[in-house]
Design an enzyme around this catalytic site. Structure first.
Site, mmCIF file in Angstrom:
data_model
loop_
_atom_site.group_PDB
_atom_site.id
_atom_site.type_symbol
_atom_site.label_atom_id
_atom_site.label_comp_id
_atom_site.label_asym_id
_atom_site.label_seq_id
_atom_site.Cartn_x
_atom_site.Cartn_y
_atom_site.Cartn_z
ATOM 1 N N HIS A 157 41.454 28.313 61.833
ATOM 2 C CA HIS A 157 41.180 28.051 60.168
ATOM 3 C C HIS A 157 41.179 29.735 59.473
ATOM 4 O O HIS A 157 40.251 29.878 59.522
ATOM 5 C CB HIS A 157 40.727 27.320 59.856
ATOM 6 N N GLU B 130 43.207 19.296 61.900
ATOM 7 C CA GLU B 130 45.098 18.235 62.484
ATOM 8 C C GLU B 130 45.010 17.817 63.645
ATOM 9 O O GLU B 130 45.273 16.882 63.517
ATOM 10 C CB GLU B 130 45.871 19.803 62.026
HETATM 11 N N1 ACO Z 1 47.299 29.513 68.651
HETATM 12 C C1 ACO Z 1 47.062 30.904 68.984
HETATM 13 N N2 ACO Z 1 46.718 31.791 68.105
HETATM 14 C C2 ACO Z 1 46.211 32.096 66.794
HETATM 15 C C3 ACO Z 1 46.234 30.412 66.386
HETATM 16 C C4 ACO Z 1 46.800 29.342 67.154
HETATM 17 N N3 ACO Z 1 46.928 28.057 66.242
HETATM 18 N N4 ACO Z 1 45.593 30.478 65.453
HETATM 19 C C5 ACO Z 1 45.575 32.325 65.126
HETATM 20 N N5 ACO Z 1 45.870 32.819 66.414
HETATM 21 C C6 ACO Z 1 45.626 34.186 66.336
HETATM 22 C C7 ACO Z 1 47.118 35.036 65.464
HETATM 23 O O1 ACO Z 1 47.539 35.297 66.473
HETATM 24 C C8 ACO Z 1 45.957 36.283 65.067
HETATM 25 O O2 ACO Z 1 46.207 36.925 66.285
HETATM 26 P P1 ACO Z 1 46.432 38.823 66.390
HETATM 27 O O3 ACO Z 1 44.892 39.518 65.417
HETATM 28 O O4 ACO Z 1 46.913 38.860 67.528
HETATM 29 O O5 ACO Z 1 47.085 39.051 65.556
HETATM 30 C C9 ACO Z 1 45.060 35.794 64.911
HETATM 31 O O6 ACO Z 1 44.670 34.589 65.707
HETATM 32 C C10 ACO Z 1 44.146 35.918 63.934
HETATM 33 O O7 ACO Z 1 45.388 34.989 62.813
HETATM 34 P P2 ACO Z 1 45.763 34.917 61.230
HETATM 35 O O8 ACO Z 1 47.298 35.202 61.586
HETATM 36 O O9 ACO Z 1 45.307 35.641 61.149
HETATM 37 O O10 ACO Z 1 44.917 33.649 60.613
HETATM 38 P P3 ACO Z 1 45.332 32.978 58.930
HETATM 39 O O11 ACO Z 1 44.251 33.276 58.814
HETATM 40 O O12 ACO Z 1 46.221 33.729 59.072
HETATM 41 O O13 ACO Z 1 45.723 31.832 59.346
HETATM 42 C C11 ACO Z 1 45.804 29.522 60.027
HETATM 43 C C12 ACO Z 1 45.039 30.163 59.779
HETATM 44 C C13 ACO Z 1 47.862 29.780 59.851
HETATM 45 C C14 ACO Z 1 45.957 28.060 59.948
HETATM 46 C C15 ACO Z 1 46.985 29.924 62.202
HETATM 47 O O14 ACO Z 1 45.647 29.587 62.249
HETATM 48 C C16 ACO Z 1 47.619 29.219 62.641
HETATM 49 O O15 ACO Z 1 48.585 28.819 62.572
HETATM 50 N N6 ACO Z 1 47.193 28.033 62.829
HETATM 51 C C17 ACO Z 1 47.894 26.388 64.084
HETATM 52 C C18 ACO Z 1 48.700 25.869 63.126
HETATM 53 C C19 ACO Z 1 47.404 25.209 62.280
HETATM 54 O O16 ACO Z 1 47.092 24.442 62.741
HETATM 55 N N7 ACO Z 1 47.970 24.967 60.835
HETATM 56 C C20 ACO Z 1 47.220 24.111 60.004
HETATM 57 C C21 ACO Z 1 45.441 24.612 59.562
HETATM 58 S S1 ACO Z 1 44.811 23.329 59.043
HETATM 59 C C22 ACO Z 1 45.144 23.024 57.239
HETATM 60 O O17 ACO Z 1 46.228 23.144 56.598
HETATM 61 C C23 ACO Z 1 44.509 21.676 56.752
#
Ligand code: ACO
Length: 357
Positions: free
Chosen positions: A244, A299
């Site tokens: 998140h 989620e």
């Molecule tokens: N699975 C694997 N790796 C992840 C996940 C995940 N669910 N979430 C983040 N990471 C990793 C990223 O790849 C990144 O790695 P890096 O630093 O090596 O590049 C690191 O963790 C940080 O991630 P960011 O992309 O900076 O996180 P951001 O704040 O941009 O994204 C998000 C948040 C979009 C929710 C992300 O965690 C994600 O894609 N989750 C999966 C999709 C999901 O569950 N969406 C629902 C969100 S809740 C809502 O909107 C109601």
């Protein structure tokens, strides 16, 4: 240069506050714990809209019931082309037919619309005639009745109600920001809600819960969880339901929803299996990204709850919209009443035209 506007403050709001370090959510001065399971969806609609929408009827549940009946007229526009689309695309198209005004009647029709249109689309896609709303029921009970063609049990209606309350608003998430940006141009509430819906649809936001069911089904048994998750991450995939932008601790909504699934009595062993997958996912994410605090988000247990309520996974995002639409409208009105046009700057990093010789 921040990519993703992380930590940028783009609005002042009295509507909700997300404390990502403490894992707390406040909605207009009330904590989520105080609201979930105690207030109805109609109560939080009134709470969110108060002071932002003129002329809200005192009997809001009855007015929302009438609004459901009014928007049902648009269901006649469902045709084979729309029914071939995903539920969220078909629902979005019906919603776009509503007039773009700012008054209380428009606000209530927009809150009614995702519920009525989703139920109609899901039924029509399954080959059944859409069911007209029953304005005398609660919003949650009527959604389930319209979806199934038969009344839902009291615990089921309560569980959906608790879900709608839990997701009604959540600070400046991507869809709410999109709704506010559109509202800042004074375009009207329907346009703002359509912007919110467009942003919600993506898998990084509200599109995550449907694929979570696919993930659980593919994993199949607890002992497969770790290898399946490792393989996904090896392929560069993200795990839906984890991570998140704001929460660095467990999303408080995850536990509110897990409690609702438990009360409902999900399919035998399903909750325990999901808990095993969650534990494996958190362990692998901790190993792979020790410097990132990746936790379970809203989620993951949304998926379990909506599955237990018999919504098809491809309609889960529509159910999210049924709750979040209240927040979009409140934010859109707050922005239109007090905010300036949202117009940030970009830094041009492309080529410059050649100077004429
Ligand atoms: N699975 C694997 N790796 C992840 C996940 C995940 N669910 N979430 C983040 N990471 C990793 C990223 O790849 C990144 O790695 P890096 O630093 O090596 O590049 C690191 O963790 C940080 O991630 P960011 O992309 O900076 O996180 P951001 O704040 O941009 O994204 C998000 C948040 C979009 C929710 C992300 O965690 C994600 O894609 N989750 C999966 C999709 C999901 O569950 N969406 C629902 C969100 S809740 C809502 O909107 C109601």
């Amino acid at each position: 240069m921040t990519n993703g506007l992380e930590n940028v403050v783009a609005a002042e709001t009295v509507l909700s506050d997300v404390d990502g370090q403490a894992g707390r959510l406040i909605i207009r001065g009330r904590s989520l714990d105080e609201l979930a399971g105690r207030a109805s969806f109609e109560d939080v609609v009134a709470l969110l809209l108060e002071g932002f929408v003129d002329g809200l009827p005192a009997d809001l549940p009855a007015a929302l019931g009438r609004a459901r009946a009014e928007v049902f007229a648009e269901v006649s526009a469902l045709d084979a082309g729309l029914l071939a689309r995903s539920p969220i695309e078909a629902m979005r198209a019906l919603l776009a037919r509503l007039a773009d005004d700012e008054d209380a009647a428009t606000a209530l029709r927009l809150i009614a619309a995702p519920a009525v249109f989703t139920a109609a689309v899901v039924r029509a896609q399954a080959g059944h005639a859409p069911m007209a709303p029953d304005p005398a029921l609660s919003h949650a009970a009527d959604v389930l009745r319209m979806l199934r063609g038969a009344p839902a049990s009291e615990p089921e209606a309560r569980a959906l109600d608790a879900y709608l309350v839990t997701v009604c608003d959540h600070g400046l998430n991507a869809s709410t920001f999109a709704a506010r940006a559109v509202a800042s141009t004074r375009a009207g509430l329907t346009s703002a809600v359509l912007a919110g819906l467009g942003a919600l649809k993506g898998p990084l936001h509200g599109g995550a819960p449907g694929p979570i069911i696919g993930m659980l089904d593919e994993i199949g048994a607890p002992e497969n969880a770790r290898p399946w998750i490792e393989a996904q991450l090896d392929q560069g995939e993200r795990l839906m339901g984890f991570g998140h932008r704001v929460y660095k601790v467990r999303d408080p909504r995850a536990d509110a929803l897990k409690a609702a699934v438990r009360q409902l009595g999900a399919r035998h062993g399903r909750l325990e299996f999901a808990e095993a997958v969650e534990a494996a996912a958190l362990a692998v994410l901790k190993d792979r990204k020790p410097d990132r605090a990746l936790q379970t988000n809203v989620e993951f247990y949304t998926a379990l709850l909506l599955e237990a309520l018999a919504f098809p996974p491809d309609a889960f995002t529509c159910v999210f919209a049924m709750g979040r639409v209240a927040g979009w409208i409140a934010h859109a009105r707050e922005q239109a009443l007090g905010g300036r046009l949202i117009r940030p700057q970009s830094v041009y990093v492309g080529p410059r035209p050649r100077r004429a010789a």
